[in-house]
Each structure stands twice: as C-alpha cells, then as structure tokens.
Design an enzyme around this catalytic site. Sequence first.
Site, PDB file in Angstrom:
ATOM      1  N   GLU A  78       0.841  -1.196   0.000  1.00 46.19           N
ATOM      2  CA  GLU A  78       0.000   0.000   0.000  1.00 46.19           C
ATOM      3  C   GLU A  78       0.874   1.242   0.000  1.00 46.19           C
ATOM      4  OE1 GLU A  78      -0.250  -2.010   2.910  1.00 46.19           O
ATOM      5  OE2 GLU A  78       0.735  -0.745   4.405  1.00 46.19           O
ATOM      6  N   ASP A  79       0.235   2.375  -0.169  1.00 43.96           N
ATOM      7  CA  ASP A  79       0.926   3.658  -0.104  1.00 43.96           C
ATOM      8  C   ASP A  79       1.179   4.058   1.352  1.00 43.96           C
ATOM      9  OD1 ASP A  79       1.027   4.039  -2.783  1.00 43.96           O
ATOM     10  OD2 ASP A  79      -0.038   5.968  -2.763  1.00 43.96           O
ATOM     11  N   ASN A  80       2.085   4.993   1.545  1.00 45.64           N
ATOM     12  CA  ASN A  80       2.309   5.533   2.893  1.00 45.64           C
ATOM     13  C   ASN A  80       1.010   6.100   3.479  1.00 45.64           C
ATOM     14  OD1 ASN A  80       4.837   5.029   2.003  1.00 45.64           O
ATOM     15  ND2 ASN A  80       5.698   7.034   2.540  1.00 45.64           N
ATOM     16  N   ARG A  96      -3.286   3.016  -8.028  1.00 44.30           N
ATOM     17  CA  ARG A  96      -3.134   4.395  -8.495  1.00 44.30           C
ATOM     18  C   ARG A  96      -3.102   4.453 -10.026  1.00 44.30           C
ATOM     19  NH1 ARG A  96      -2.080   8.866  -5.693  1.00 44.30           N
ATOM     20  NH2 ARG A  96      -1.645   7.731  -3.771  1.00 44.30           N
TER      21      ARG A  96
END
Length: 381
Positions: A225-227, A348
């Site tokens: 996942e993203d930050n 994304r």
Amino acid sequence: MSNYSEITSIVNSILKKYDLCDQCLGRLFSKQLHLSSNKFLGKKLKKNYISKSKCYVCKDLFCNLDHFLKLMLDLSSNYEFQTYGVGIIIKPSIVDRDDFIRSKYKLKGIDSIKTDISKELIKLFTKKTQKTLDSFDPEITFTVNLKDESCQLHSKSITIFGKYVKSERGYAQKQTSCDNCSGMGCRVCDFHGISEFDSVEGIISQYIFKKFGGTTTKFTWIGGEDNSSLVLGDGRPFFVKLQHPNKRKSRLTSTNLNSVKLKNLKIIDKFPKKPISFSSSVKIKISSKTTLDTHYLRKLKNMCNAPVMVYEKSGKCFEKQIFSLNYKKISSHTFSLFMKVEGGLPIRRFIEGGDVSPNISEFLNCECKCDVFDFHGVDIH
Ligand SMILES: [Zn+2]
Ligand SMILES: [Zn+2]
C-alpha cells in the site's frame, strides 16, 4: 582379525614406534571388538605401558575436550533449543597422521579421528544439557574449531505468519536499509540491517527482535500500500523470516504497537516458496479535473469480470480481474470507489491511467486523480 591376541600383537608393534593416547588406540580396535568405549579399550590394551610423550595422532587433543565443551555451553546459553548439531574443524596434520597409522597397520572400517572427536563432544554436551542431537535439521549448529580453539553457533531461522492493521496514515510499508551496510547487518544497526523503526516493517521487526532476539528479518508481504493508505478489517497478511533467533517458542496472539496492530501471529514451518494469490477490498477516493459524467459512472460496473491489462516498463504484461465494483458520487468532481480486485493490481495507475487498460480516467473520459486508497480486507486464496 578379531582375535584379541592378534590385536595385542598389533598394539605392541604400534606402541613400540608411536605413542598413542587411550582414546586413539582404543578407536583403532573398538569396532571389531564391538565395544563402545574407545577410552576404556585403549586403557586396557595399553596395560602397563606408560606414555612418554604426547599422543602421536592427536597430540592429546582428547584430554582437552572439556575446554571445547565449555565454549559450546557458554555460547548456547543465550539460545533456546531442543536439538543441535556439531561440525568439527581440526588441523590437517592430525588427519594425515591418523590416515598414516590406519594404512600402515591396515586397519579398516574404523571411525576417523574427526568422527570420534564429534562423538565425544556430543556425548559430553548431551550429558550436560539433555538436548538431542539432530544431524539433519538441528535448531542450532556448533562449528567447533579445534585448530584455533574457537566455536561458532548458528541458529536456524524461524518463520512467523501474521496480519497487520494500520490505523494511522503516514507510515511506509517497507523500512529503508541501514545506511552503513545496505541491509546486510553491521555493528551500527546491531546486525538488524535496519537502524530506524518508523515503518510497518520496522515496527513489526522491532517487536519480533524483542520477542525472539535474532539478527535480520525478511518479509514477504501479501500486497502493498501507499504511505497514506490505511489497512483495516482483518489486516494484511505477511510472512517474516527471522535469522539467527535466540528464542524459537513464544506465546503469540495479537498485539497493539501504536499505529500498527498485529493479529493472528503464529510460528509456521516454512517460508512460502511460491507466489500467493490473493484479493483485496479497497476503497478509493477519486477527484476529477472536469465535471463527472453520470452516464459514464453508471457504466463503471461493466468493468467487472473483464480483464485489466497491466503493462510494465520491463516489457512484461499481466492480467488482473475486478471481482466487484460500486461507486458513490460525492460531488461534481469527486467520488468514492469500492472494489474487490485481484491482488497485485496497481490501484493508483488503474485510476489515473498509466499503462493499465482499461483504466478509470479513460473509461470516464475525464482525467481522474487517486487522492487516497485504503484496504478493507486482504484474502489469501
Ligand atoms: Zn590421541
Ligand atoms: Zn548496518
């Protein structure tokens, strides 16, 4: 040749030329006499013979085994284990002299001096600790170096499975390596390969080091996942291999480490070798540059069960599935998307369009931006 008097005559001719210790002399004949104690047999065979010098073969190494036993005991006192193995390094000259005596007196089918030293050390160590010898897959392995009088210990890695829930934004999944060693492990990072603990990986590693000791951790994540993403629901599964653990049994359940919660922790037999297939339930907040067209939004559901092609820079291409999809319009320029997708779909890029086809921007015929995406469940198939 199994007659005791024949043996006695060979013993006499050996001892005339070569002084041997009880252990080395006994070893040459114990197998054919079906005796288990080399030392006892050697003593008996030597009768009244008194050694004048050090043993020709081992230079009295056998008298010194307690020293190596102590090294093994000291070294292993910091480790939890039930089974162990022993490897031995001795001077080649000892092996040469052992071979020489055996071939000169045509003695076959007997233990080499190396085997005998191992056997003796194992006998001593087992007696002292009540641990079990396992030559194939021991929990700890000693390498006893009789050449430079040192001993090393290797502790077999353990693998832990668990799931993590990330309830606060701003944490990276992966930890950057120690600057000094690039993750190999050095004194600066206490041999962990990481020196900061400010990511999901760092927070979990720190917990594991505290619980089991050990050096480095190696993670296999079931997706990423993203930050800025949260990981909610049951959390994201992961496997972690811990090298050189001091402990290998610990009561594991769930634990709260501030922003990261660990669940379902357990020690498992093996690190997974094959890639694991999984699906993710994800909630995405999207904003568009131009006004959203309801006509297109209504058709979003058509993306389900049709393949999504993902093209990588390397030239590789793979196919992912969307299992379910719902949306909620928030304003003329924003909406939320709830999807269950095959693991590995780059979220994304799927929204903004970036070598993913079809993608949301293209499908809605307007430039979309993925503001944030959160995981609500990750299921291993
Ligand atoms: Zn000897
Ligand atoms: Zn380092």
